[in-house]
Scaffold this active site. Structure first.
Site, PDB file in Angstrom:
ATOM      1  N   TYR A 148       1.634  -0.765   0.161  1.00 23.17           N
ATOM      2  CA  TYR A 148      -0.325  -0.011  -0.039  1.00 23.17           C
ATOM      3  C   TYR A 148       0.652   1.548  -0.058  1.00 23.17           C
ATOM      4  O   TYR A 148       0.578   2.395   0.176  1.00 23.17           O
ATOM      5  CB  TYR A 148      -0.956  -0.020   1.376  1.00 23.17           C
ATOM      6  CG  TYR A 148      -1.668  -1.057   1.392  1.00 23.17           C
ATOM      7  CD1 TYR A 148      -3.131  -1.329  -0.138  1.00 23.17           C
ATOM      8  CD2 TYR A 148      -2.001  -1.962   2.171  1.00 23.17           C
ATOM      9  CE1 TYR A 148      -4.263  -2.075   0.190  1.00 23.17           C
ATOM     10  CE2 TYR A 148      -2.923  -3.243   2.195  1.00 23.17           C
ATOM     11  CZ  TYR A 148      -3.526  -3.314   0.929  1.00 23.17           C
ATOM     12  OH  TYR A 148      -4.941  -4.211   1.221  1.00 23.17           O
ATOM     13  N   ASP A 210      -1.740 -10.706   9.466  1.00 23.75           N
ATOM     14  CA  ASP A 210      -0.942 -11.896   8.777  1.00 23.75           C
ATOM     15  C   ASP A 210       0.489 -12.346   9.014  1.00 23.75           C
ATOM     16  O   ASP A 210       0.789 -12.541   9.099  1.00 23.75           O
ATOM     17  CB  ASP A 210      -1.467 -12.090   7.186  1.00 23.75           C
ATOM     18  CG  ASP A 210      -2.496 -12.399   6.705  1.00 23.75           C
ATOM     19  OD1 ASP A 210      -2.906 -13.433   6.517  1.00 23.75           O
ATOM     20  OD2 ASP A 210      -3.175 -11.192   5.945  1.00 23.75           O
ATOM     21  N   HIS A 451       4.981  -6.401  -4.536  1.00 25.57           N
ATOM     22  CA  HIS A 451       3.008  -6.818  -4.501  1.00 25.57           C
ATOM     23  C   HIS A 451       1.999  -5.084  -4.447  1.00 25.57           C
ATOM     24  O   HIS A 451       2.366  -4.258  -3.373  1.00 25.57           O
ATOM     25  CB  HIS A 451       2.124  -7.558  -3.897  1.00 25.57           C
ATOM     26  CG  HIS A 451       2.026  -7.279  -2.213  1.00 25.57           C
ATOM     27  ND1 HIS A 451       1.030  -7.106  -1.198  1.00 25.57           N
ATOM     28  CD2 HIS A 451       3.517  -7.121  -1.471  1.00 25.57           C
ATOM     29  CE1 HIS A 451       1.874  -7.162  -0.561  1.00 25.57           C
ATOM     30  NE2 HIS A 451       3.373  -7.094  -0.469  1.00 25.57           N
ATOM     31  N   TYR A 532     -11.295  -0.539   0.013  1.00 23.22           N
ATOM     32  CA  TYR A 532     -11.000   0.182   1.873  1.00 23.22           C
ATOM     33  C   TYR A 532      -9.574   0.798   2.450  1.00 23.22           C
ATOM     34  O   TYR A 532      -9.453   0.985   3.237  1.00 23.22           O
ATOM     35  CB  TYR A 532     -11.877  -0.638   2.908  1.00 23.22           C
ATOM     36  CG  TYR A 532     -10.654  -1.781   2.789  1.00 23.22           C
ATOM     37  CD1 TYR A 532      -9.761  -1.942   4.613  1.00 23.22           C
ATOM     38  CD2 TYR A 532     -10.286  -2.375   2.439  1.00 23.22           C
ATOM     39  CE1 TYR A 532      -9.018  -2.489   4.983  1.00 23.22           C
ATOM     40  CE2 TYR A 532      -8.835  -3.556   2.653  1.00 23.22           C
ATOM     41  CZ  TYR A 532      -8.585  -3.467   4.167  1.00 23.22           C
ATOM     42  OH  TYR A 532      -7.501  -4.114   4.645  1.00 23.22           O
ATOM     43  N   ARG A 533      -9.032   0.007   1.279  1.00 25.14           N
ATOM     44  CA  ARG A 533      -7.542   0.789   1.249  1.00 25.14           C
ATOM     45  C   ARG A 533      -7.083   0.614   0.310  1.00 25.14           C
ATOM     46  O   ARG A 533      -7.484  -0.833  -0.363  1.00 25.14           O
ATOM     47  CB  ARG A 533      -6.961  -0.607   2.639  1.00 25.14           C
ATOM     48  CG  ARG A 533      -6.044  -0.368   3.562  1.00 25.14           C
ATOM     49  CD  ARG A 533      -5.197  -1.226   4.161  1.00 25.14           C
ATOM     50  NE  ARG A 533      -4.476  -1.382   5.341  1.00 25.14           N
ATOM     51  CZ  ARG A 533      -4.059  -2.313   5.502  1.00 25.14           C
ATOM     52  NH1 ARG A 533      -4.567  -3.531   5.458  1.00 25.14           N
ATOM     53  NH2 ARG A 533      -2.971  -2.357   6.266  1.00 25.14           N
TER      54      ARG A 533
END
Length: 610
Positions: A148, A210, A451, A532-533
């Site tokens: 992100y 995670d 990613h 949401y993000r």
């Protein structure tokens, strides 16, 4: 570039640094790190070809003079210029100056300097300094928000405030109320280990995402999730302390913390009057320096389970079975329904181990390799956990088994048949509040693995799951990228997390990954599903999809920004919220850009641009 396991330096432990790993996880960390470095083809050290990244609106001499002033206030060792090179590292030894998994050049979303406050008073000093010199600042707790944007500021040349390095105390763990109070640098690893050290592990659990290396405070503010019944982290926080971004740098406490002599700050989040906590979540309205959390009582036992389903088109039926069970808390935790390719990739091996062709890996190849795994072949896997004494679990698990076996070909996996390194056991640990270090292994799918994530929210309905699955398949097929989705099922909604894995040294692949993600965001919004993000580079686009009633929400956010941060110094552009000084100057990113910057910033009222 490859490195042998013996030549890779040992990962720091919590004994060495606040951001370290528990000693019990060192063997796992060593293995994970060796797999990552085996896939690297470039050096971790990257020289800064463009030199010191100074933010727009200030000259280099003026900027360096301002930095010297900040060093005088905080100590020279607490203010570090970022003017020579950057280090990429990996999850446990990540950079705090930039995004180690960049969509654009690594020199776009990058800090000019990093400052390390040791107290709330230091944070106030930094905020006051930024207002005086009109220098953008970007706070991070640890900067492990990988996928992100990591540690990167949205505005090139902003000064990063690394809150975690020196503000990392666990201020309170209350075994009577099952609450805690933490500073930004407290990781899930650190909180878990401290609870164990105090002998409270049989009494209370934490909820973990995670991976356990992230900041408890930072993850919660970004509305991250974990996998016990307390998995909605924002829902179980209670009380914030915040430094506001205006010139006075005022400090406030929300909820019951606004009451002098309070004794219920972590027990009741609301206090009196408007509930203001929400404006400090996923925003640029304040620097959060303390946060309270509620902790989960030990439920008296737990049992993890795994069901696999062979057919892709069973997705809708599975979700329609899950929904009532989840709402009734028969299915109790934030569980995951994962696609088989991600389960194969999480074994940590490169894609070329299984197939070295171009484009998407054929489904037949994926299924052929799955046949040789302990779980066997499947398309969807549901990882869940039941809590409570054995007789309670038995009743719930019988209901779950009966319902899931309505799906053709459904199998419940016997955990006793699975080896200790099977992924199931990582999910088992996480679902019991025990931080682990396995999840990012699927990033090794590509060399120099990076990613980004497509993260829409939808109702727990088969029709919605199918629509999202179909649009993700379409975009991934067009991009030639392997599709790795996981549905994380909340109480009445589901987060779909689609991880797009790419080689960050391959410009063409980066571009395809970005287009794939942008296409899915637009396609999902047309169907009524919003993220949401998202990654820094996508925040303008995502914010733009929440445009009901002539962008009423963004206008409200802009009003708050202008009132709280009149000089626009705090994290400009975060979550698509731009201060007045940046608006209408082409700072927004819409896709396809190679540069992250706009056309300057407005000077302070009454001043000319320096």
């Amino acid at each position: 570039m490859t490195m042998s396991k013996s030549s890779i330096p040992q990962t720091p432990t919590l004994r060495d640094t606040h951001s370290g790993i528990p000693s019990r996880l060192l063997p796992k960390a060593t293995n994970a790190k060796s797999l990552i470095y085996a896939g690297k083809t470039v050096s971790d050290t990257v020289p800064l070809r463009r030199g010191l990244p100074i933010p727009q609106g200030i000259s280099k001499p003026t900027f360096l003079s301002a930095v010297a002033e900040l060093k005088e206030s905080l100590g020279a060792e607490q203010v570090i210029l970022n003017d020579k090179e950057v280090q990429n590292g990996w999850y446990m030894e990540h950079p705090n100056t930039h995004d180690m998994m960049p969509l654009l050049s690594a020199e776009e979303f990058i800090a000019s300097a990093v400052v390390y406050p040791g107290s709330v008073a230091d944070v106030q000093t930094i905020v006051q300094w930024a207002n005086k010199h009109l220098i953008p600042i970007s706070p991070i707790s640890l900067g492990r928000n990988l996928g992100y944007g990591g540690s990167a500021p949205r505005v090139r040349g902003a000064v990063t405030i690394d809150l975690g390095k020196r503000m990392n105390r666990i201020l309170d763990i209350n075994p009577d109320d099952y609450t805690c109070l933490v500073e930004p640098g407290v990781t899930f690893y650190a909180l878990h280990e401290e609870i164990q050290r105090r002998g409270l592990g049989d009494k209370m659990w934490i909820d973990v995402p995670d991976l356990g290396g992230g900041s408890v405070l930072g993850n919660t503010l970004d509305r991250g999730v974990g996998y016990t019944p307390y998995g909605d982290h924002w829902a179980v926080h209670s009380g914030l302390e915040v430094v506001l971004p205006g010139p006075e740098a005022r400090v406030l406490r929300t909820g019951m913390g606004a009451l002098p002599g309070e004794n219920t700050w972590q027990s009741f989040p609301y206090g009196f009057g408007p509930f203001s906590d929400g404006i400090f979540s996923q925003s640029n309205f304040g620097v959060v320096t303390k946060m309270g959390m509620t902790l989960m009582p030990n439920p008296g036992g737990y049992e993890s389970f795994m069901y696999v389903f062979p057919n892709e088109d069973s997705l809708a039926q599975i979700m329609d079975i899950v929904r009532p069970l989840r709402i009734q808390n028969i299915l109790e935790n934030v569980a995951q329904l994962r696609h088989c390719l991600q389960t194969l990739a999480v074994r940590g091996q490169p894609r070329t181990k299984y197939w070295d062709g171009e484009g998407q890996m054929p489904e037949s190849v994926v299924h052929e390799h799955l046949k040789n795994t302990p779980v066997g072949d499947f398309t969807w896997a549901y990882y869940g956990t039941s809590y409570g004494p054995e007789f309670v679990r038995k009743h719930k698990l019988e209901i779950i088994d009966r319902e899931f076996k309505r799906v053709p070909g459904a199998r419940r996996i016997d955990p006793s048949t699975l080896p200790a390194d099977e992924y199931f056991w990582s999910r088992d640990r996480i679902a019991s509040g025990t931080p682990d270090l396995v999840e990012l292994a699927w990033v090794n799918w590509m060399p120099n693995g990076s990613h980004i994530a497509f993260s829409p929210i939808a109702p727990i309905r088969g029709t919605d799951a199918t629509k999202l699955w179909d649009l993700a398949k379409k975009s991934h097929k067009e991009a030639g990228i392997d599709l790795m989705p996981a549905f994380c099922v909340g109480l009445r909604e589901m987060h779909l997390i689609v991880e797009i894995v790419f080689d960050n040294t391959d410009e063409g692949m980066r571009r395809r990954a970005e287009k794939c993600l942008r296409d899915m965001i637009d396609d999902a919004a047309k169907l009524g599903y919003g993220e949401y993000r998202t990654h820094l580079a996508l925040m303008d686009q995502v914010a733009g999809t929440y445009n009901w009633n002539d962008n009423a929400l963004m206008k409200f956010n802009n009003d708050l920004k202008d009132a709280l941060d009149p000089n626009g110094i705090l994290a400009p552009g975060r979550c698509g919220i731009w201060p007045k000084r940046y608006r209408n100057r082409d700072w927004e990113l819409k896709g396809g850009e190679t540069r992250s910057e706009g056309n300057g910033v407005a000077p302070r009222i009454g001043e000319t641009k320096i």
